[in-house]
Design an enzyme around this catalytic site. Sequence first.
Site, PDB file in Angstrom:
ATOM      1  N   LYS A   1      45.924  35.368 -43.311  1.00  0.00           N
ATOM      2  CA  LYS A   1      46.894  36.263 -44.090  1.00  0.00           C
ATOM      3  C   LYS A   1      47.726  35.119 -45.183  1.00  0.00           C
ATOM      4  CE  LYS A   1      46.631  40.361 -42.362  1.00  0.00           C
ATOM      5  NZ  LYS A   1      46.264  41.474 -43.342  1.00  0.00           N
TER       6      LYS A   1
ATOM      7  N   TYR B   1      44.098  34.562 -37.337  1.00  0.00           N
ATOM      8  CA  TYR B   1      44.951  35.709 -38.295  1.00  0.00           C
ATOM      9  C   TYR B   1      45.689  35.194 -39.304  1.00  0.00           C
ATOM     10  CZ  TYR B   1      47.617  39.961 -38.854  1.00  0.00           C
ATOM     11  OH  TYR B   1      48.121  40.918 -39.248  1.00  0.00           O
TER      12      TYR B   1
END
Length: 269
Positions: free
Chosen positions: A170, A166
Site C-alpha cells: 500500500k 500488505y
Amino acid sequence: MPSYVITGVSRGIGAAFLKQLSSNPSNTVIGLVRNVADTEAKIAAWKTPNIHILEGDMSSYQSLKKAAEATSTITSGSLDYLIANAAVMSSWALFDPLSVLGQDPERLTQDLNEALTTNVIGNIHLVNFFMPLILKGSVKKVITVTSGMADHDIVLKYGVYEGGPYAVSKAAMNMVTSKFQAEFEKDGVLFIGVCPGLVDTGLYNNLSEEDGQKLMVQSSKFAGYAPHFKGPDTPEDAANSILKVAENASVANGDGGAFLSHFGNKQWL
Ligand SMILES: NC(=O)c1ccc[n+]([C@@H]2O[C@H](COP(=O)([O-])OP(=O)(O)OC[C@H]3O[C@@H](n4cnc5c(N)ncnc54)[C@H](OP(=O)(O)O)[C@@H]3O)[C@@H](O)[C@H]2O)c1
C-alpha cells in the site's frame, strides 16, 4: 451520465461500490472481477441494466487489457472515474512481524510477490490501460483504495509491526499515485488514495485462538491511536465515505496525489 470502473466488485467494499453507484440509473457502472459467472450469480437478484461485469484479474496484464477494450466499447471510449479497489491481504501475514515471517523465507517471498503483483503492479497496468479513456472523460478521477497501515508516522508511534507485506504494497501504491499525479496533473487528472477505515469484510472471521490473541495486541495499538474508535464500519458506509472524499477532492484544491482517510484527512480511525 458519469461512468465508473471499479476493480474487485465480487465482495467486500467493491461490491458495496457496485450496488451504491448503480442505484443511480444515470451512472454506467463497470465492475471488474476474477470470476464473472460467480459475481453475476451473486448480484442477479438486484442487477440493474446500468451494471456491466467484466473479467479483470489484477495479476494478468492481458486480462486488464481486454477489460479496458471492453469498457471502451461500452462507454464509447471515455471514462469518468476509475476506482482501484481490488487488493490481497494474506491471512498468513496478518499479524506477525517481518522477522517472524522471515523464518519461512520462501513463504514470505511468495507473500510479498503476491501483494506487489496484485496491489501495485496490477494497478500500474490498470491505470495505463484506462488512461486514454480517463483523458477523454469529463471528470478525470482515479481513486485508489489504500490503507492507514501504510502511514509511516502511525507505524512508528504505535509500534504497528503487523501486516508488513500488505502495508509495504500500500505504501508503494501511494507512491504510484504520486507518480501518476506528477505525470498527469497537466491534463487535469486527479489521482488520490483513500483509506476506508477499518471495515468488516470478514477478514478476521475464523481466526485461530493464537491469531485472536495477536488481533487483541493489534487492537490495543489502534485503541491507543484512536480511543474514540468503537469498531469497524460496514462496507456500505466505507464505500459511501470514499465516494464523498473523492467527490470533494480536486486538482484545483491541491488534492492531487493525496493519501487521505475516509474522513478526508489523516485520521485513519
Ligand atoms: N477492510 C478493511 O478494513 C480495509 C482497510 C483498509 C484498506 N482496505 C482496502 O480496501 C479495499 C477493499 O478491501 P475489502 O476489505 O473489501 O477486501 P476483500 O473483502 O478481501 O475483497 C477483495 C476484493 O479484491 C479482489 N481481488 C483480490 N485479488 C484480485 C485479483 N488478482 N484480481 C482481481 N480482483 C482481485 C477480490 O476478488 P475475489 O473474490 O476474486 O478474491 C475481492 O473482490 C482493498 O484495497 C483493501 O486493501 C480495506
